[in-house]
Write a protein that holds these residues in place. Sequence first.
Motif, short mmCIF file in Angstrom:
data_model
loop_
_atom_site.label_atom_id
_atom_site.label_comp_id
_atom_site.label_asym_id
_atom_site.label_seq_id
_atom_site.Cartn_x
_atom_site.Cartn_y
_atom_site.Cartn_z
N ALA A 144 0.51 -1.22 -0.50
CA ALA A 144 0.02 -0.07 0.03
C ALA A 144 0.96 0.68 0.50
O ALA A 144 0.19 2.09 -0.62
CB ALA A 144 -1.07 0.49 1.26
N LYS A 145 1.95 0.92 -0.26
CA LYS A 145 2.76 2.30 -0.04
C LYS A 145 4.28 2.06 -0.71
O LYS A 145 4.71 0.87 -0.04
CB LYS A 145 3.44 2.83 1.48
CG LYS A 145 3.61 3.92 1.65
CD LYS A 145 4.43 4.29 3.36
CE LYS A 145 5.24 5.62 3.30
NZ LYS A 145 4.74 6.54 2.83
N TYR A 146 4.95 2.73 -1.15
CA TYR A 146 6.06 2.45 -1.91
C TYR A 146 7.28 2.13 -0.83
O TYR A 146 6.95 4.11 0.47
CB TYR A 146 6.73 3.88 -2.60
CG TYR A 146 5.94 3.29 -4.27
CD1 TYR A 146 5.24 2.92 -4.73
CD2 TYR A 146 5.84 4.59 -4.82
CE1 TYR A 146 4.41 2.73 -5.66
CE2 TYR A 146 5.41 4.85 -6.17
CZ TYR A 146 4.15 3.62 -6.38
OH TYR A 146 3.88 3.53 -7.41
N GLU A 147 8.25 1.63 -0.54
CA GLU A 147 9.41 2.52 0.56
C GLU A 147 10.44 2.64 0.08
O GLU A 147 11.04 2.94 0.67
CB GLU A 147 9.72 0.71 0.80
CG GLU A 147 8.72 -0.68 1.99
CD GLU A 147 9.17 -1.28 2.07
OE1 GLU A 147 10.05 -2.13 2.36
OE2 GLU A 147 8.03 -1.49 3.23
N SER A 148 10.51 2.62 -1.03
CA SER A 148 11.94 3.27 -1.77
C SER A 148 11.52 5.00 -2.30
O SER A 148 10.21 5.04 -2.61
CB SER A 148 12.09 2.82 -3.57
OG SER A 148 12.48 1.01 -2.95
N PHE A 149 12.76 5.80 -1.86
CA PHE A 149 12.06 6.74 -1.79
C PHE A 149 12.50 7.77 -2.89
O PHE A 149 13.75 8.26 -2.92
CB PHE A 149 12.27 7.82 -0.55
CG PHE A 149 11.66 9.12 -0.51
CD1 PHE A 149 10.39 9.46 0.23
CD2 PHE A 149 12.25 10.25 -0.93
CE1 PHE A 149 10.09 10.59 -0.06
CE2 PHE A 149 12.18 11.89 -0.48
CZ PHE A 149 10.18 12.21 -1.15
N ALA A 150 11.66 8.34 -3.98
CA ALA A 150 12.11 8.66 -5.62
C ALA A 150 12.26 10.91 -4.82
O ALA A 150 11.37 11.01 -4.45
CB ALA A 150 10.98 8.84 -6.41
N ILE A 151 13.77 11.20 -5.38
CA ILE A 151 14.09 12.48 -4.77
C ILE A 151 13.28 12.99 -5.88
O ILE A 151 12.59 14.37 -4.82
CB ILE A 151 15.68 12.60 -5.02
CG1 ILE A 151 16.17 11.23 -3.93
CG2 ILE A 151 15.81 14.26 -4.91
CD1 ILE A 151 17.85 12.23 -4.11
#
Length: 411
Positions: free
Chosen positions: A230-237
């Motif tokens: 339900a949520k991305y764990e990798s964070f796109a700058i």
Amino acid sequence: MRHSEFKRFLVFFMLTVALAGCATLPPRLQESGLNSRFNLTPDVPFDAYIRQSERMIERARVDINETNREVVLNANLPFELIPDESRFPRNRQGLHERGILLIHGLSDSPYFLKPIARQLRDRGFLVRAILLPGHGTVPGDLLSVTHQDWIEATKYGVDQLKPRVEKLYLGGFSTGGALCLLEALTNPDIQGLILFAPAVGLKSPWAFMADLMKIFSDWLGGQGDDKDYAKYESFAINGGAQVYRLTREIDAAFASGKRLSVPVLTVVSAEDISVDTDKMFDVFSAYITSPESVLLYYGKETAKSPRDPDMRILFRKSFLPEERILDFAHISLLIPPDDPHYGKNGGYRYCLHYRDDREKRMACLHDPHVRQGEITPQNLERFTLRRLTYNPRFEEMIQVLDRFLDRLASP
């Protein structure tokens, strides 16, 4: 900003860039080519939008299979909840009395909005939630998305809902809250707002550098496992850069003299590490003018107040030692304790801050006595900590929401 802090940041960032450059990115960290733009025209019906989103998610996600298909789709799809028409009949023109468009946050999904959506449906609202471009598929789809795409998606949702209701409201979490604010500042049809940790400002002192940072690296803090459906764990700058641009548009609107005269309910946590709660406090006091507005402030200490205290502000303690809860995290506000995924006994436990510390990660994941709260430097220095993913005072928050809605319904 002190020279030593800036130097440490540059060293950390360049090491991150160097390590990222040595790795071959998995498919989930690459753009799918299906979900970085909002291309729908205003005449596409909302049910067709949901069906198109379903096909897109099924094509783009790399983790979907027959076993988890229903769970993944239910978490990420746009949705509509229709009130019981025996209790809340439509008018002679076939319109619902009230409707609300809900918008999720950065890296999140419509899943976060479902508990509050059900509450609003039970109060007679026609509820719709959109899926922001770049979300619900793979983290790589945030690499080139723009905040203008999110604004276009918001306008589409508003345009689709407006002809079906007498009164139109907006509600949003984090980035979604910022989008609601911006729309309400320019759209006189909006009758009120319900906001949770709205991103009027970002907590990170590096937010203004996000556009520069993404030249050198796509990801902040390394690659996540992306096991949360339900949520991305990798964070796109780039995602952070676009939220920062969105906050600047809101700043410009207020600087030009715009104010919000409609009633606004805002829920915030003092210890939030993602958005700037102090700035939202100032925005509420200075630019949100309706006497019917309410700010529900969770904190360890009483909220700061101007020289003339704002009686619209409600303070609730977030330190609950009997439950081993230190304070409330950004992601916890909208989720009830009985949520099957993020709740007290839910299947997901947030321990991403211990990615490189196996011992603490195992304790975070499996120790039933571990403390919970926001992953502030102070908390992490003192305790092994699980990030709190639910609101222990959810029912009290709903009572505040109900009183706010009662005032909206008063003649």
